[in-house]
Design a protein around this motif. Structure first.
Motif, PDB file in Angstrom:
ATOM      1  N   GLU A 110      11.666   1.504   5.814  1.00 50.12           N
ATOM      2  CA  GLU A 110      11.502   2.099   4.361  1.00 50.12           C
ATOM      3  C   GLU A 110      10.086   2.510   4.320  1.00 50.12           C
ATOM      4  OE1 GLU A 110      14.276  -1.044   1.971  1.00 50.12           O
ATOM      5  OE2 GLU A 110      12.277  -1.510   2.232  1.00 50.12           O
ATOM      6  N   CYS A 111       9.907   3.538   3.106  1.00 52.28           N
ATOM      7  CA  CYS A 111       8.904   4.124   2.925  1.00 52.28           C
ATOM      8  C   CYS A 111       8.671   4.027   1.328  1.00 52.28           C
ATOM      9  CB  CYS A 111       8.720   5.848   2.922  1.00 52.28           C
ATOM     10  SG  CYS A 111       8.946   6.196   4.833  1.00 52.28           S
ATOM     11  N   CYS A 112       7.359   3.437   0.855  1.00 46.04           N
ATOM     12  CA  CYS A 112       7.132   3.294  -0.644  1.00 46.04           C
ATOM     13  C   CYS A 112       6.282   4.355  -0.991  1.00 46.04           C
ATOM     14  CB  CYS A 112       6.715   1.955  -0.681  1.00 46.04           C
ATOM     15  SG  CYS A 112       7.926   0.648   0.041  1.00 46.04           S
ATOM     16  N   PHE A 113       6.595   4.771  -2.381  1.00 48.75           N
ATOM     17  CA  PHE A 113       5.630   5.706  -3.120  1.00 48.75           C
ATOM     18  C   PHE A 113       5.443   5.025  -4.503  1.00 48.75           C
ATOM     19  CE2 PHE A 113       8.152   8.039  -0.141  1.00 48.75           C
ATOM     20  CZ  PHE A 113       7.198   8.839   0.661  1.00 48.75           C
ATOM     21  N   GLU A 114       4.290   5.514  -4.803  1.00 52.34           N
ATOM     22  CA  GLU A 114       4.042   5.353  -6.272  1.00 52.34           C
ATOM     23  C   GLU A 114       3.640   6.447  -6.922  1.00 52.34           C
ATOM     24  OE1 GLU A 114       1.557   2.039  -9.248  1.00 52.34           O
ATOM     25  OE2 GLU A 114       0.617   2.375  -7.074  1.00 52.34           O
ATOM     26  N   VAL A 115       4.346   6.876  -8.026  1.00 51.72           N
ATOM     27  CA  VAL A 115       3.838   8.011  -8.521  1.00 51.72           C
ATOM     28  C   VAL A 115       2.735   7.768  -9.823  1.00 51.72           C
ATOM     29  CG1 VAL A 115       4.705   9.919 -10.175  1.00 51.72           C
ATOM     30  CG2 VAL A 115       6.162   9.052  -8.402  1.00 51.72           C
ATOM     31  N   ARG A 175       0.708  -1.405  -0.006  1.00 52.01           N
ATOM     32  CA  ARG A 175      -0.093  -0.077   0.083  1.00 52.01           C
ATOM     33  C   ARG A 175       1.025   1.241  -0.180  1.00 52.01           C
ATOM     34  NH1 ARG A 175      -3.340   0.937   4.622  1.00 52.01           N
ATOM     35  NH2 ARG A 175      -4.542   2.353   2.914  1.00 52.01           N
ATOM     36  N   PRO A 176       1.724   1.546  -1.205  1.00 53.94           N
ATOM     37  CA  PRO A 176       2.413   2.598  -1.255  1.00 53.94           C
ATOM     38  C   PRO A 176       1.626   3.880  -1.189  1.00 53.94           C
ATOM     39  CG  PRO A 176       2.355   1.675  -3.313  1.00 53.94           C
ATOM     40  CD  PRO A 176       1.641   0.913  -2.467  1.00 53.94           C
ATOM     41  N   TRP A 177       2.295   5.074  -0.628  1.00 58.71           N
ATOM     42  CA  TRP A 177       1.614   6.261  -0.695  1.00 58.71           C
ATOM     43  C   TRP A 177       1.780   6.767  -2.343  1.00 58.71           C
ATOM     44  CZ3 TRP A 177       5.536   6.862   3.592  1.00 58.71           C
ATOM     45  CH2 TRP A 177       4.469   6.741   4.754  1.00 58.71           C
ATOM     46  N   GLN A 178       0.543   7.159  -2.622  1.00 56.66           N
ATOM     47  CA  GLN A 178       0.390   7.627  -4.006  1.00 56.66           C
ATOM     48  C   GLN A 178       0.694   9.251  -4.136  1.00 56.66           C
ATOM     49  OE1 GLN A 178      -1.488   5.361  -6.430  1.00 56.66           O
ATOM     50  NE2 GLN A 178      -0.610   4.017  -4.940  1.00 56.66           N
ATOM     51  N   VAL A 179       1.628   9.347  -4.792  1.00 61.30           N
ATOM     52  CA  VAL A 179       1.992  10.791  -5.111  1.00 61.30           C
ATOM     53  C   VAL A 179       1.628  11.186  -6.811  1.00 61.30           C
ATOM     54  CG1 VAL A 179       3.641  11.029  -3.253  1.00 61.30           C
ATOM     55  CG2 VAL A 179       4.499  10.356  -5.506  1.00 61.30           C
ATOM     56  N   GLU A 230       6.878  13.367  -2.640  1.00 62.87           N
ATOM     57  CA  GLU A 230       7.405  12.293  -1.900  1.00 62.87           C
ATOM     58  C   GLU A 230       8.138  12.952  -0.683  1.00 62.87           C
ATOM     59  OE1 GLU A 230       9.908   9.511  -4.034  1.00 62.87           O
ATOM     60  OE2 GLU A 230       8.252   9.156  -5.548  1.00 62.87           O
ATOM     61  N   TYR A 231       9.037  14.022  -0.997  1.00 62.78           N
ATOM     62  CA  TYR A 231       9.896  14.796   0.000  1.00 62.78           C
ATOM     63  C   TYR A 231       9.061  15.336   1.053  1.00 62.78           C
ATOM     64  CZ  TYR A 231      13.149  12.821  -2.860  1.00 62.78           C
ATOM     65  OH  TYR A 231      14.272  11.949  -3.461  1.00 62.78           O
ATOM     66  N   ALA A 232       7.796  15.759   0.854  1.00 66.53           N
ATOM     67  CA  ALA A 232       7.042  16.268   1.887  1.00 66.53           C
ATOM     68  C   ALA A 232       6.702  15.068   2.929  1.00 66.53           C
ATOM     69  CB  ALA A 232       5.553  16.719   1.412  1.00 66.53           C
ATOM     70  N   VAL A 233       6.336  14.289   2.407  1.00 67.00           N
ATOM     71  CA  VAL A 233       6.292  13.056   3.468  1.00 67.00           C
ATOM     72  C   VAL A 233       7.528  12.613   4.319  1.00 67.00           C
ATOM     73  CG1 VAL A 233       5.456  10.509   3.761  1.00 67.00           C
ATOM     74  CG2 VAL A 233       4.427  11.998   2.165  1.00 67.00           C
TER      75      VAL A 233
END
Length: 164
Positions: free
Chosen positions: A156-161, A112-116, A122-125
């Protein structure tokens, strides 16, 4: 419909459809710049106390920069510096709301990556995390590509653009 109206509708309803309508309105606008090439100059203008110029620069990228926590934070800082306190308060609220939209989109895990909408988001998070980032890598998970940031504490923090 304006992006602000779409944001208010999403805040009221909190559905995937309202978020998708907001995202499409932002990322499909001609002012949207996924690479956020405007940001370093806007940040430099704020640092140089050239607030009117910073405001104009960021405003020139709206609504494409809407829901970018850093854009709203820079606007808030510049507006406050020139005494436009009501507008600064609104931008501070928008910065927090934009960050909340990201945090509400997932939990930062590979499942469940954060959606950006832009990498800059991502850098705000990451700046809100209690541990600073020390590394980053791109990971393929099926058809998806995730930006995975390693934090100093080993998590780790995961993001999906997401743009489409």
């Amino acid at each position: 419909m304006s992006v602000l109206t779409l944001l208010l509708q999403h805040i009221e309803e909190r559905t995937p459809a309202t978020l998708d309508a907001l995202r499409r309105a932002v990322v499909e606008d001609e002012t949207f710049d996924a690479a956020t090439g405007w940001y370093p100059r806007a940040e430099a203008l704020v640092a140089a106390d050239r607030h009117d110029e910073a405001i104009r620069r960021i405003d020139a990228h709206m609504p494409g920069a809407f829901c970018c926590p850093q854009a709203h934070a820079l606007l808030a800082q510049s507006l406050a510096a020139i005494g436009r306190d009501e507008e600064a308060a609104r931008e501070r609220t928008l910065a927090v709301t934009a960050l909340e939209l990201i945090l509400d989109s997932g939990d930062g895990t590979p499942d469940r990556p954060w959606q950006v909408w832009r990498t800059l988001d991502e850098y705000a998070v990451l700046s809100a995390q209690s541990s600073p980032p020390v590394g980053q890598r791109l990971v393929a998970v099926g058809e998806r590509r995730l930006d995975v940031h390693e934090l100093a504490d080993g998590t780790e923090c995961c993001f999906e653009v997401v743009r489409a």
